[in-house]
Write a protein that holds these residues in place. Structure first.
Motif, mmCIF file in Angstrom:
data_model
loop_
_atom_site.group_PDB
_atom_site.id
_atom_site.type_symbol
_atom_site.label_atom_id
_atom_site.label_comp_id
_atom_site.label_asym_id
_atom_site.label_seq_id
_atom_site.Cartn_x
_atom_site.Cartn_y
_atom_site.Cartn_z
ATOM 1 N N THR A 38 0.830 -1.205 0.000
ATOM 2 C CA THR A 38 0.000 0.000 0.000
ATOM 3 C C THR A 38 0.863 1.252 0.000
ATOM 4 O O THR A 38 0.580 2.225 -0.711
ATOM 5 C CB THR A 38 -0.934 0.015 1.225
ATOM 6 N N VAL A 41 2.143 1.670 -3.691
ATOM 7 C CA VAL A 41 1.234 1.909 -4.820
ATOM 8 C C VAL A 41 0.220 3.024 -4.557
ATOM 9 O O VAL A 41 -0.451 3.465 -5.492
ATOM 10 C CB VAL A 41 0.468 0.619 -5.189
ATOM 11 N N MET A 43 -1.680 6.311 -4.460
ATOM 12 C CA MET A 43 -1.568 7.505 -5.280
ATOM 13 C C MET A 43 -1.387 8.732 -4.387
ATOM 14 O O MET A 43 -2.135 8.925 -3.430
ATOM 15 C CB MET A 43 -2.823 7.647 -6.138
ATOM 16 N N VAL A 66 -6.522 7.313 -13.176
ATOM 17 C CA VAL A 66 -6.105 5.913 -13.192
ATOM 18 C C VAL A 66 -7.292 4.986 -13.335
ATOM 19 O O VAL A 66 -7.148 3.851 -13.747
ATOM 20 C CB VAL A 66 -5.321 5.566 -11.913
ATOM 21 N N GLY A 69 -10.318 0.414 -12.045
ATOM 22 C CA GLY A 69 -9.574 -0.823 -11.862
ATOM 23 C C GLY A 69 -8.422 -0.696 -10.884
ATOM 24 O O GLY A 69 -8.294 -1.492 -9.952
ATOM 25 N N LEU A 70 -7.560 0.329 -11.087
ATOM 26 C CA LEU A 70 -6.411 0.496 -10.214
ATOM 27 C C LEU A 70 -6.848 0.881 -8.803
ATOM 28 O O LEU A 70 -6.254 0.436 -7.812
ATOM 29 C CB LEU A 70 -5.464 1.555 -10.778
ATOM 30 N N PHE A 71 -7.902 1.701 -8.707
ATOM 31 C CA PHE A 71 -8.397 2.080 -7.381
ATOM 32 C C PHE A 71 -8.854 0.850 -6.606
ATOM 33 O O PHE A 71 -8.489 0.663 -5.446
ATOM 34 C CB PHE A 71 -9.556 3.076 -7.507
ATOM 35 N N LEU A 73 -8.046 -2.273 -7.096
ATOM 36 C CA LEU A 73 -6.898 -3.134 -6.803
ATOM 37 C C LEU A 73 -6.160 -2.634 -5.565
ATOM 38 O O LEU A 73 -5.811 -3.409 -4.666
ATOM 39 C CB LEU A 73 -5.953 -3.181 -8.007
ATOM 40 N N THR A 74 -5.944 -1.317 -5.505
ATOM 41 C CA THR A 74 -5.277 -0.740 -4.339
ATOM 42 C C THR A 74 -6.138 -0.897 -3.098
ATOM 43 O O THR A 74 -5.641 -1.169 -1.998
ATOM 44 C CB THR A 74 -4.972 0.744 -4.585
ATOM 45 N N TYR A 127 -15.021 4.015 -4.443
ATOM 46 C CA TYR A 127 -14.563 4.803 -5.596
ATOM 47 C C TYR A 127 -15.570 5.893 -5.948
ATOM 48 O O TYR A 127 -15.197 7.050 -6.175
ATOM 49 C CB TYR A 127 -14.350 3.882 -6.786
#
Length: 268
Positions: A38, A41, A43, A66, A69-71, A73-74, A127
């Motif tokens: 965490t 990665v 942001m 981003v 998807g990336l949110f 995943l994080t 999100y």
């Protein structure tokens, strides 16, 4: 651990077997790894929320470009970091209470993955909320802080509700889960996964208010993650969880009232 803990299905630390200590160690090692990931990665612009002051997420939208998807995943990694320590005693308690022939690694993995799957799915809603906060931040820092204050007030008020207490009792008790869903969990990893999702649902019902505070304070701030994770762990593990929940609630209500009436304390 106390007699109260043992009564709800979590054995005393002195009663843990070598296998149970190994299970706890494995979960905590995974949690530590998730914290490290965490920190790498996360942001940068997402380390600040609408409670942090002037337009922390506004202006430059690159951080949000981003995408979902990336949110998510994080978010999944974050949930592992925050929740695995809190559910470690619970998982050990479930292992102790399951019939001897069903205490397999696959069953325990299924329970844990089912639990994390519910929190991971919540990332979709998180999100949307963060994007909404981003829009609010563009309206001005005073509006952003007042919106964050409302989040604190709602989360603080929820700490005193019967629904919070109902979910907390079920979220803390391996005995209740095994009595109600033990046969399903014992059938194999699929059944265990479904039972883990039930446990995750109780936990979301218990902790969603605190997670909303995290979204407002800074969803990927390691400091705020640690604060919220500590509050959740205390409620789940230590004795007198209702007292702890009320203390968090009173603190959130007080902070929310102050910031709503005097947003200039952090807004510029």
């Amino acid at each position: 651990m106390t007699r109260q803990a043992a009564g709800r299905g979590v054995p005393s630390l002195r009663a843990w077997s070598g296998v149970e200590w190994a299970l706890a160690a494995a979960l905590l090692v995974l949690a530590a790894a998730a914290w490290v990931v965490t920190s790498v990665v996360a942001m940068p612009d997402m380390r600040l929320g609408i409670l942090a002051g002037p337009s922390p997420m506004g202006g430059d939208m690159a951080a949000m470009s981003v995408g979902l998807g990336l949110f998510v995943l994080t978010w999944v990694v974050m949930m592992a970091a925050m929740m695995l320590p809190a559910i470690t005693p619970f998982t050990v308690g479930v292992r102790t209470l399951l019939p001897a022939g069903t205490r397999t690694r696959r069953v325990l993995v299924g329970l844990t993955l089912g639990y994390l799957a519910v929190w991971s799915a919540l990332g979709l809603l998180a999100y949307a909320v963060v994007r909404g906060f981003d829009t609010v931040a563009e309206s001005g820092s005073t509006t952003a802080v007042k919106t964050g204050a409302v989040v604190l007030l709602v989360a603080g008020g929820y700490q005193f509700t019967p629904l919070k207490r109902w979910c907390l009792v079920r979220c803390r008790s391996p005995l209740a889960l095994v009595m109600r869903h033990g046969p399903q969990a014992s059938r194999g990893p699929v059944g265990a996964f479904a039972v883990g999702m039930r446990h995750g649902g109780y936990c979301v019902g218990c902790c969603w208010g605190l997670m909303a505070v995290l979204l407002a304070a800074g969803v990927m701030s390691l400091v705020w993650m640690a604060v919220i994770a500590a509050a959740i762990t205390i409620e789940k593990v230590l004795p007198r969880p209702e007292l702890a929940g009320r203390l968090w609630g009173a603190g959130l209500l007080g902070a929310g009232a102050v910031l709503f009436l005097a947003p200039g304390l952090v807004a510029m």
